[in-house]
Structures are given as structure tokens and as C-alpha cells.
Design an enzyme around this catalytic site. Structure first.
Site, PDB file in Angstrom:
ATOM      1  CG  HIS A  19      -1.898   1.073   1.303  1.00 11.95           C
ATOM      2  ND1 HIS A  19      -3.006   1.041   2.134  1.00 11.95           N
ATOM      3  CD2 HIS A  19      -1.956   2.279   0.669  1.00 11.95           C
ATOM      4  CE1 HIS A  19      -3.695   2.156   2.009  1.00 11.95           C
ATOM      5  NE2 HIS A  19      -3.072   2.931   1.131  1.00 11.95           N
ATOM      6  CG  HIS A  21      -1.349   6.168  -2.486  1.00 13.22           C
ATOM      7  ND1 HIS A  21      -2.507   5.954  -3.210  1.00 13.22           N
ATOM      8  CD2 HIS A  21      -1.614   5.718  -1.232  1.00 13.22           C
ATOM      9  CE1 HIS A  21      -3.424   5.423  -2.423  1.00 13.22           C
ATOM     10  NE2 HIS A  21      -2.916   5.260  -1.215  1.00 13.22           N
ATOM     11  CG  HIS A 199      -7.660   3.437  -0.022  1.00 14.39           C
ATOM     12  ND1 HIS A 199      -7.028   2.873  -1.084  1.00 14.39           N
ATOM     13  CD2 HIS A 199      -6.740   4.225   0.597  1.00 14.39           C
ATOM     14  CE1 HIS A 199      -5.769   3.296  -1.114  1.00 14.39           C
ATOM     15  NE2 HIS A 199      -5.565   4.120  -0.098  1.00 14.39           N
ATOM     16  CD  GLU A 202      -7.510   6.542   4.828  1.00 12.90           C
ATOM     17  OE1 GLU A 202      -8.118   6.516   3.731  1.00 12.90           O
ATOM     18  OE2 GLU A 202      -6.410   7.136   4.983  1.00 12.90           O
ATOM     19  CG  ASP A 280      -1.570   5.674   2.804  1.00 18.68           C
ATOM     20  OD1 ASP A 280      -1.849   5.418   1.620  1.00 18.68           O
ATOM     21  OD2 ASP A 280      -2.389   6.191   3.590  1.00 18.68           O
ATOM     22  CG  ASP A 281      -0.064   8.927   0.577  1.00 19.11           C
ATOM     23  OD1 ASP A 281      -0.011   8.852  -0.666  1.00 19.11           O
ATOM     24  OD2 ASP A 281      -1.062   8.600   1.238  1.00 19.11           O
TER      25      ASP A 281
HETATM   26  N1  ADE Z   1      -4.681   8.688  -1.717  1.00 19.06           N
HETATM   27  C1  ADE Z   1      -3.434   8.725  -1.248  1.00 19.06           C
HETATM   28  N2  ADE Z   1      -3.404   8.353   0.030  1.00 19.06           N
HETATM   29  C2  ADE Z   1      -4.671   8.062   0.396  1.00 19.06           C
HETATM   30  C3  ADE Z   1      -5.295   7.625   1.579  1.00 19.06           C
HETATM   31  N3  ADE Z   1      -4.606   7.377   2.699  1.00 19.06           N
HETATM   32  N4  ADE Z   1      -6.628   7.446   1.573  1.00 19.06           N
HETATM   33  C4  ADE Z   1      -7.326   7.676   0.472  1.00 19.06           C
HETATM   34  N5  ADE Z   1      -6.796   8.097  -0.666  1.00 19.06           N
HETATM   35  C5  ADE Z   1      -5.468   8.285  -0.715  1.00 19.06           C
HETATM   36 ZN    ZN Z   2      -3.712   4.783   0.623  1.00 20.24          ZN
END
Ligand code: ADE
Ligand code: ZN
Length: 335
Positions: A19, A21, A199, A202, A280-281
Site C-alpha cells: 500500500h 501511492h 481503500h 480508513e 501509504d504516502d
Molecule cells: N490517496 C493517497 N493516500 C490516500 C489515503 N490514505 N486514503 C485515500 N486516498 C489516498
Molecule cells: Zn492509501
């Protein structure tokens, strides 16, 4: 083992990331360099100011900056640089296999098409595979705040690149955009032989996880931490072993949990759900894969068997070939 020993063990173990991005790995220095290259004005004078802006209230406040940041990515080489920088982190963190999400609509909506970003991504992935045997797959995500029609157009636009894409995903603002909004496009993707992830749970409720499972027929749930609110869902996930790609630093940065001490990843794991750890990011949330493991080690009562299970789960939950999976599971069993 002490926390330091656990961190050293995790850092040197082969791992998988499921996971991630790619647009969320855009580091401030590359963002500023690309803005300068393309003569774009950013509202930040320096890297410090970019980092100071990364203070989020919730998912949407992050997404606003994330989509804005991605606007510096314009030509093939920008996407190559972005992917290459992330793959170098994989090498440092011993991430031997990665399934990388990308958001085509973030780029196509501003006139940057598949023929720009796909060759850039592929060039970096091929180079990493050749140079140190990096294994990588791509997951194409649809933006759920846009219409299903836009997602269908995106799937059609990807036709010539389908061999390079293992799965479709669903991301962006969750609340008010339930999975069932994308039933048709996920059905089309399945018919094309693509795997499915989404997703869910969350910021959105446990019901969205049911809907991702039932309407979209997903193989994995991204995040899924709010499954804990629904005992029937927990029982189902224990039995079905649908993996959850949990992202601890993301969840605390976006205030899904107030503090890492309240994070439920160990609880989910101890209950028998197939939890995994992911970044994630990483550029926006303060760390790559090892940093996410370190945060969990620092703040939760983790033992070595938990870490072993989390890592083993990621290999099992991946879309790599069975042969590849067996090879790595054998390797990490004796690690
Ligand atoms: N796009 C990038 N990160 C995300 C996240 N944590 N939740 C939803 N969309 C995303
Ligand atoms: Zn994500």
C-alpha cells in the site's frame, strides 16, 4: 529482544510493501526541483516550509495538498525520477517486492496522459529490476470523489498498458463515496483479468468494508482499521483471511487514531486477521516502510513473533507468483 534489536531485525529482513501511492512519495526536494524545471510557482519558499505545511486535520486536508503537489509532474522523466527515488528507498529498506499504486486521473485531468507517466514508471522499474532484482507491480487506482463514468474512461484509456497493471484500486475521499458507486467498473476490471483492492474503513465506516468485499469483490482491503467496530465483519475477516494493508503513520497523521499507542494493528493481528504494515504516502506522513515498523515497535507492546507474522502476511497477501512467494516464504522462515 530490546526495541533496538527488534528494529535492527526488521530493518534487515526482506519485506513486501502493498500500500504505497507513488504520488505520495514525492519528496519536497524533488517537488521544488520539478517546479523550478517547469517554471511553476509553489506557495513554499523552501523545503522547511513544505514540511511545515504537512500538518493535517483529516484525510481531505491531506488530499488537497497531495493533488496540488502532484501538479509538478509533467513529463516522462518527472515520473521516472519519482519512481526511481522511491525504488531506491525500497533498496535501502530491504523491500524486495512492492505493489505500487498510481492515480491516473490526477494526471489525465490536467492533460498528462498514460503515454507520459507509464513509460516513466516502467523505465525506473525495469532499471531497478536489472540493477538489484527489485520486484514491482502496479495498481491503478480510481479516484472515488469522481464519477464511475470517469473511472470507466480511465480503464479504457489504460487498454494498451493492461499487461503492466496487476490490479485496480479505489482511493481519495472516502466519506460519501461508498465502494458500491464503482460496482460496474470493478466488474469490467475483473473481466479483463485484473485483481481488485479498495481503500475502505480508513475514515469510512465498517459498512464500506462489507461493500468493498461484496460489491467490488476485492482481494484486499486498504486500511480496514474500522473493521474493529463490527464483530460480524471481524469474524468474517478472520475466517476469509482477506488481507488488510494497514498504514500506522498515515493513520496517526490523518487523525484516524490520536496517538500510535491507540493504534489497533496489534489487536487485529492478535485476533487472527491478516494485517500487514505499509507506508501509504511516506513523504507526507513522515516515513517509509521501516519507519512504520519502528513507530509500531516504539509505541505498542510488539514482540518478535508479531513482526515475523506481519512480514509473512505481506508476502502471502501479495500478488506475486506462487513460485516467487514460496521462494521468499522459505527464505524468511529461516531468517
Ligand atoms: N490517496 C493517497 N493516500 C490516500 C489515503 N490514505 N486514503 C485515500 N486516498 C489516498
Ligand atoms: Zn492509501
Amino acid at each position: 529482544m530490546t526495541k533496538t534489536e527488534l528494529k535492527l531485525w526488521v530493518a534487515s529482513s526482506p519485506k513486501v510493501e502493498l500500500h504505497l501511492h507513488i504520488e505520495g512519495s514525492l519528496e519536497p526536494d524533488l517537488m521544488m526541483a520539478l517546479a523550478e524545471k517547469h517554471h511553476l510557482e509553489l506557495p513554499y519558499a523552501n523545503i522547511e516550509e513544505v514540511k511545515n505545511a504537512y500538518d493535517f486535520e483529516n484525510l481531505q486536508s491531506f488530499l488537497d495538498l497531495y493533488y496540488f503537489g502532484a501538479s509538478v509532474l509533467k513529463d516522462e522523466d518527472d515520473f521516472y525520477q519519482l519512481m526511481w527515488a522511491y525504488l531506491l528507498k525500497c533498496k535501502d529498506d530491504n523491500v524486495v517486492h512492492v505493489e505500487i499504486m498510481f492515480d491516473p486521473q490526477t494526471h489525465t485531468e490536467r492533460g498528462v496522459g498514460f503515454d507520459v507517466f507509464m513509460p516513466g514508471f516502467k523505465r525506473a522499474m525495469q532499471q531497478a529490476e536489472q540493477e538489484w532484482g527489485q520486484s514491482c507491480l502496479l495498481i491503478m487506482c480510481f479516484l472515488r470523489h469522481l464519477t464511475e463514468q470517469s473511472a470507466i474512461e480511465t480503464l479504457n484509456a489504460a487498454t494498451t498498458y493492461l499487461d503492466d497493471i496487476v490490479a485496480v484500486g479505489l482511493d481519495s475521499g472516502e466519506l460519501g463515496n461508498p465502494p458500491e458507486k464503482f460496482t460496474e467498473v470493478f466488474k469490467m476490471a475483473k473481466e479483463l483479468g485484473l485483481k481488485r483492492v479498495a481503500h475502505a474503513g480508513e475514515e469510512g465506516p465498517a459498512d464500506y468494508i462489507w461493500s468493498a468485499l461484496n460489491a467490488l469483490d476485492v482481494q484486499r482491503i486498504d486500511h480496514g482499521v474500522r473493521s474493529i467496530e463490527d464483530p460480524e465483519l471481524i469474524a468474517f475477516l478472520i475466517q476469509s483471511q482477506h488481507p488488510l494493508t494497514v498504514c500506522p503513520l498515515s493513520n496517526t497523521k490523518l487523525k484516524v487514531f490520536k496517538h500510535m499507542q491507540q493504534h489497533n494493528v496489534l489487536q487485529l493481528l492478535d485476533l487472527g486477521l491478516m494485517a500487514t504494515i505499509n507506508a501509504d504516502d511516506p513523504s507526507y506522513f513522515g516515513g517509509y516502510l521501516n519507519d512504520n515498523f519502528f513507530a509500531v515497535i516504539d509505541h505498542l507492546p510488539v514482540e518478535k513473533h508479531h513482526l515475523q507474522k506481519l512480514i509473512e502476511n505481506s508476502f502471502n497477501a501479495s500478488f506475486m507468483t506462487t513460485e516467487h512467494k514460496i521462494k521468499w516464504l522459505d527464505k524468511i522462515a529461516t531468517y
